[in-house]
Design a protein around this motif. Structure first.
Motif, PDB file in Angstrom:
ATOM      1  N   ASP A 377      29.679  51.550  31.231  1.00 57.42           N
ATOM      2  CA  ASP A 377      28.405  50.837  31.387  1.00 57.42           C
ATOM      3  C   ASP A 377      27.549  51.472  32.483  1.00 57.42           C
ATOM      4  OD1 ASP A 377      29.069  49.095  29.377  1.00 57.42           O
ATOM      5  OD2 ASP A 377      29.683  47.459  30.705  1.00 57.42           O
ATOM      6  N   ALA A 378      28.206  51.884  33.601  1.00 56.61           N
ATOM      7  CA  ALA A 378      27.453  52.515  34.690  1.00 56.61           C
ATOM      8  C   ALA A 378      26.838  53.836  34.226  1.00 56.61           C
ATOM      9  CB  ALA A 378      28.366  52.738  35.895  1.00 56.61           C
ATOM     10  N   LEU A 379      27.607  54.604  33.475  1.00 57.12           N
ATOM     11  CA  LEU A 379      27.083  55.870  32.944  1.00 57.12           C
ATOM     12  C   LEU A 379      25.919  55.626  31.992  1.00 57.12           C
ATOM     13  CD1 LEU A 379      30.485  57.694  32.341  1.00 57.12           C
ATOM     14  CD2 LEU A 379      28.668  58.508  33.865  1.00 57.12           C
ATOM     15  N   TYR A 380      26.050  54.609  31.172  1.00 60.79           N
ATOM     16  CA  TYR A 380      24.956  54.253  30.238  1.00 60.79           C
ATOM     17  C   TYR A 380      23.696  53.906  31.024  1.00 60.79           C
ATOM     18  CZ  TYR A 380      22.473  52.068  26.369  1.00 60.79           C
ATOM     19  OH  TYR A 380      21.524  51.742  25.424  1.00 60.79           O
ATOM     20  N   ASN A 381      23.886  53.094  32.087  1.00 66.69           N
ATOM     21  CA  ASN A 381      22.731  52.685  32.892  1.00 66.69           C
ATOM     22  C   ASN A 381      22.087  53.866  33.612  1.00 66.69           C
ATOM     23  OD1 ASN A 381      23.020  49.990  32.147  1.00 66.69           O
ATOM     24  ND2 ASN A 381      24.390  49.538  33.865  1.00 66.69           N
ATOM     25  N   LEU A 382      22.880  54.905  33.867  1.00 67.50           N
ATOM     26  CA  LEU A 382      22.344  56.119  34.493  1.00 67.50           C
ATOM     27  C   LEU A 382      21.762  57.090  33.461  1.00 67.50           C
ATOM     28  CD1 LEU A 382      25.180  56.725  37.126  1.00 67.50           C
ATOM     29  CD2 LEU A 382      22.760  56.282  37.660  1.00 67.50           C
ATOM     30  N   GLY A 383      21.813  56.714  32.190  1.00 70.97           N
ATOM     31  CA  GLY A 383      21.276  57.561  31.127  1.00 70.97           C
ATOM     32  C   GLY A 383      22.193  58.700  30.723  1.00 70.97           C
ATOM     33  N   LYS A 384      23.448  58.656  31.169  1.00 73.21           N
ATOM     34  CA  LYS A 384      24.407  59.711  30.830  1.00 73.21           C
ATOM     35  C   LYS A 384      25.192  59.276  29.590  1.00 73.21           C
ATOM     36  CE  LYS A 384      24.822  61.335  35.600  1.00 73.21           C
ATOM     37  NZ  LYS A 384      25.732  61.768  36.673  1.00 73.21           N
ATOM     38  N   LEU A 385      24.525  59.337  28.439  1.00 76.71           N
ATOM     39  CA  LEU A 385      25.082  58.737  27.232  1.00 76.71           C
ATOM     40  C   LEU A 385      26.300  59.488  26.707  1.00 76.71           C
ATOM     41  CD1 LEU A 385      21.855  57.706  25.275  1.00 76.71           C
ATOM     42  CD2 LEU A 385      23.081  56.521  27.108  1.00 76.71           C
ATOM     43  N   ALA A 386      26.297  60.802  26.768  1.00 76.50           N
ATOM     44  CA  ALA A 386      27.445  61.566  26.274  1.00 76.50           C
ATOM     45  C   ALA A 386      28.697  61.237  27.083  1.00 76.50           C
ATOM     46  CB  ALA A 386      27.137  63.064  26.331  1.00 76.50           C
ATOM     47  N   GLU A 387      28.543  61.132  28.418  1.00 71.60           N
ATOM     48  CA  GLU A 387      29.691  60.770  29.267  1.00 71.60           C
ATOM     49  C   GLU A 387      30.099  59.325  29.035  1.00 71.60           C
ATOM     50  OE1 GLU A 387      29.495  62.128  33.433  1.00 71.60           O
ATOM     51  OE2 GLU A 387      27.707  63.238  32.828  1.00 71.60           O
ATOM     52  N   ALA A 388      29.103  58.473  28.796  1.00 71.02           N
ATOM     53  CA  ALA A 388      29.414  57.066  28.519  1.00 71.02           C
ATOM     54  C   ALA A 388      30.253  56.939  27.257  1.00 71.02           C
ATOM     55  CB  ALA A 388      28.127  56.265  28.384  1.00 71.02           C
ATOM     56  N   LEU A 389      29.920  57.727  26.234  1.00 69.62           N
ATOM     57  CA  LEU A 389      30.699  57.689  24.988  1.00 69.62           C
ATOM     58  C   LEU A 389      32.161  58.057  25.233  1.00 69.62           C
ATOM     59  CD1 LEU A 389      28.177  59.285  22.468  1.00 69.62           C
ATOM     60  CD2 LEU A 389      29.037  56.926  22.434  1.00 69.62           C
ATOM     61  N   LEU A 390      32.396  59.055  26.083  1.00 62.59           N
ATOM     62  CA  LEU A 390      33.783  59.438  26.400  1.00 62.59           C
ATOM     63  C   LEU A 390      34.513  58.297  27.095  1.00 62.59           C
ATOM     64  CD1 LEU A 390      33.200  63.099  27.655  1.00 62.59           C
ATOM     65  CD2 LEU A 390      34.212  62.389  25.472  1.00 62.59           C
ATOM     66  N   ALA A 391      33.819  57.603  27.997  1.00 63.17           N
ATOM     67  CA  ALA A 391      34.448  56.477  28.697  1.00 63.17           C
ATOM     68  C   ALA A 391      34.734  55.322  27.744  1.00 63.17           C
ATOM     69  CB  ALA A 391      33.552  56.022  29.849  1.00 63.17           C
ATOM     70  N   TYR A 392      33.768  55.036  26.827  1.00 63.00           N
ATOM     71  CA  TYR A 392      34.019  53.980  25.838  1.00 63.00           C
ATOM     72  C   TYR A 392      35.220  54.335  24.948  1.00 63.00           C
ATOM     73  CZ  TYR A 392      29.608  51.577  26.858  1.00 63.00           C
ATOM     74  OH  TYR A 392      28.585  50.869  27.466  1.00 63.00           O
ATOM     75  N   LYS A 393      35.372  55.621  24.624  1.00 62.98           N
ATOM     76  CA  LYS A 393      36.530  56.046  23.827  1.00 62.98           C
ATOM     77  C   LYS A 393      37.837  55.739  24.548  1.00 62.98           C
ATOM     78  CE  LYS A 393      34.945  59.716  20.725  1.00 62.98           C
ATOM     79  NZ  LYS A 393      35.078  61.154  20.367  1.00 62.98           N
ATOM     80  N   MET A 394      37.846  55.939  25.875  1.00 62.12           N
ATOM     81  CA  MET A 394      39.050  55.628  26.652  1.00 62.12           C
ATOM     82  C   MET A 394      39.345  54.131  26.609  1.00 62.12           C
ATOM     83  SD  MET A 394      40.653  58.205  27.814  1.00 62.12           S
ATOM     84  CE  MET A 394      41.752  57.213  28.823  1.00 62.12           C
ATOM     85  N   VAL A 395      38.291  53.326  26.666  1.00 60.98           N
ATOM     86  CA  VAL A 395      38.493  51.875  26.551  1.00 60.98           C
ATOM     87  C   VAL A 395      39.177  51.551  25.230  1.00 60.98           C
ATOM     88  CG1 VAL A 395      37.380  49.608  26.467  1.00 60.98           C
ATOM     89  CG2 VAL A 395      36.433  51.401  27.943  1.00 60.98           C
ATOM     90  N   LEU A 396      38.705  52.152  24.159  1.00 65.46           N
ATOM     91  CA  LEU A 396      39.206  51.844  22.820  1.00 65.46           C
ATOM     92  C   LEU A 396      40.609  52.391  22.597  1.00 65.46           C
ATOM     93  CD1 LEU A 396      35.863  52.430  20.926  1.00 65.46           C
ATOM     94  CD2 LEU A 396      36.965  50.232  21.431  1.00 65.46           C
TER      95      LEU A 396
END
Length: 503
Positions: A377-396
């Motif tokens: 979520d923090a990465l998304y809020n910073l506009g770092k969408l590609a990195e955010a996707l990697l973090a969401y993948k780890m959640v899943l």
């Protein structure tokens, strides 16, 4: 029970004089012992490397005098001096089992368990059947984690003296340490019927029943213990712990307060009182309890962390950050406090600081899906969408049934214009939580952008059936997603299907 409960010391001061002694002789001997202690302290002060080696032995200190001197030190809580003179005693009388036994007891008192083990083994080589010696030897073995050896020694003591309740009690403690609680319960229930052991036996029964989650019997046992020893702060504290486990937080607080009335400087009781208040939602009372705990133990990481949590719940984020920082100061590897502080920075709209703390927490512990979620979520809020996707993948990967994570992952894919992947992620969220309108609506958007208008219309119908208010979103969002003709086509499909279903 205390190591010296059954100790038979020399009589001094106000005690009755030993046989054949009058009070004047007793006072003279006491004065002599104090002078000898003063000489020892002076020698030690002058020589920091002082040791009771042969060069330091005084010829006039006979074994009898040394034995009495050791007893005198023990009686007057002068355990450092007692250890010194017990070593001199074994040098003077190396074949005395009693001398080695005394030395072992004092070494055990100082937690010098390996030394005590050696002393007891020397004593047992000289007197292998002394029941008291066997019990003390077993206690040291248990303290060193040699549980099976200790049980063997207690059984040996009981074989030679079946009525040795000290050995039986120690065996029960050993069973506790080995998590053999039912075996321990059998022993302590028997000893609870003995006046000499009742209060200690009931206390241990409370611990055993608590450990096997038989909370009603644990309470009964602690009640019986407190009837016999009402001013035992630990008894009241454990009483509160059991109520806490039962979710009876008000009663837990009452028990903690009894403990604190007996011993105010009891940080664990203040801490758990704070937890009980927090569980009741009484956060201001919880805060005061945590502060009291920290007054007596300023480096209690858990108290700083829970104090910060209480401030965070009250949305006092800056106070929470200060407390999380204190927890981290005393434990730089406390991942939970990095996580908590990051959440506060997020709440204060400082996503960069939040991300730094989440990364610090993940460097310590990287298997927490909530932590990865916060980072995403923090990465998304910073506009770092590609990195955010990697973090969401780890959640899943860590929590594949988290439908909200699937949804946020899908939303980020949609923002990245990866519509087919977004559609599949929305579908997975809807599969896990079929009655969640947002997941169906999100998939409708992804399908619409893929040009799959019929499938999009079907998802919209499901959405409106679950949440009629989503029609307004449709009317405002869909026209700007594609061209006007495409919007009209989907709108017509939805209308026809909706009319057909209503007939």
């Amino acid at each position: 029970m205390n190591l010296y409960d059954d100790y038979d010391p020399f009589a001094y001061g106000d005690d009755e004089p030993a046989r054949g002694e009058n009070k004047e002789e007793n006072e003279t001997r006491k004065k002599y012992f104090e002078e000898e202690l003063t000489r020892y302290r002076e020698e030690k002060r002058r020589d920091r490397d002082y040791s009771p080696g042969p060069s330091k032995q005084r010829a006039f200190l006979s074994p009898e005098i040394l034995e009495a001197l050791v007893d005198y030190c023990i009686e007057n809580d002068k355990f450092e001096e007692a250890l010194h003179f017990s070593k001199l005693l074994t040098d003077h009388a190396p074949f005395s089992a009693d001398a080695w036994h005394r030395r072992g007891m004092i070494e055990a008192h100082h937690a010098h368990f390996e030394d005590a083990l050696h002393s007891y083994e020397k004593a047992l080589s000289l007197d292998p059947t002394d029941p008291e010696l066997l019990v003390n030897y077993g206690i040291v073995l248990e303290s060193l984690g040699k549980t099976e050896d200790a049980l063997h020694i207690f059984d040996r003591a009981l074989t030679s003296d079946p009525a040795n309740d000290d050995a039986l009690f120690s065996k029960g403690i050993c069973f506790e340490k080995a998590d053999r609680f039912h075996d321990a319960i059998s022993i302590f229930r028997y000893l609870a019927g003995k006046d000499e052991f009742a209060k200690d036996a009931y206390y241990e029964l409370g611990f055993c029943y608590d450990s096997i989650e038989d909370y009603n019997k644990a309470l009964e046992s602690y009640d019986a213990h407190l009837d016999l020893e009402p001013y035992n702060h630990n008894g009241w504290y454990n009483h509160g712990i059991v109520y806490n486990r039962m979710g009876m937080f008000n009663k837990a607080i009452s028990s903690y307060e009894m403990a604190l009335a007996i011993k105010e400087n009891f940080p664990a009781a203040w801490y758990n009182r704070g937890n009980a208040y927090a569980n009741l939602g009484k956060l201001n009372e919880a805060i005061e309890s945590y502060k009291e705990c920290l007054k007596y133990d300023a480096e209690d990481v858990s108290a700083w962390h829970n104090l910060a949590n209480a401030y965070e719940e009250l949305q006092r984020f800056r106070d929470a950050i200060r407390c999380f920082t204190q927890a981290i100061k005393y434990d730089p590897k406390h991942a939970e406090s990095f996580f908590g502080r990051g959440s506060c920075y997020d709440a204060l709209d400082h996503p960069r600081k939040a991300l730094d703390d989440y990364d610090a927490a993940l460097a310590i512990s990287n298997k927490n899906p909530e932590l990865w979620y916060a980072k995403a979520d923090a990465l998304y809020n910073l506009g770092k969408l590609a990195e955010a996707l990697l973090a969401y993948k780890m959640v899943l990967e860590l929590s594949p049934k988290d439908f909200e994570a699937w949804y946020d992952y899908a939303e980020t894919l949609l923002d990245e214009r990866r519509y087919a992947e977004a559609s599949r992620a929305y579908e997975q969220a809807a599969r896990i939580e079929p009655n969640w309108a947002d997941a169906h609506y999100g998939r409708a958007k992804a399908l619409y952008l893929l040009g799959a208008h019929l499938e999009s219309a079907v998802e919209l119908l499901i959405t409106f059936r679950l949440d009629d208010s989503k029609k307004k979103n449709f009317e405002s969002e869909f026209p700007i997603l594609g061209n006007e003709d495409a919007f009209r086509e989907v709108e017509e499909m939805v209308k026809r299907e909706s009319d057909a279903q209503s007939m």
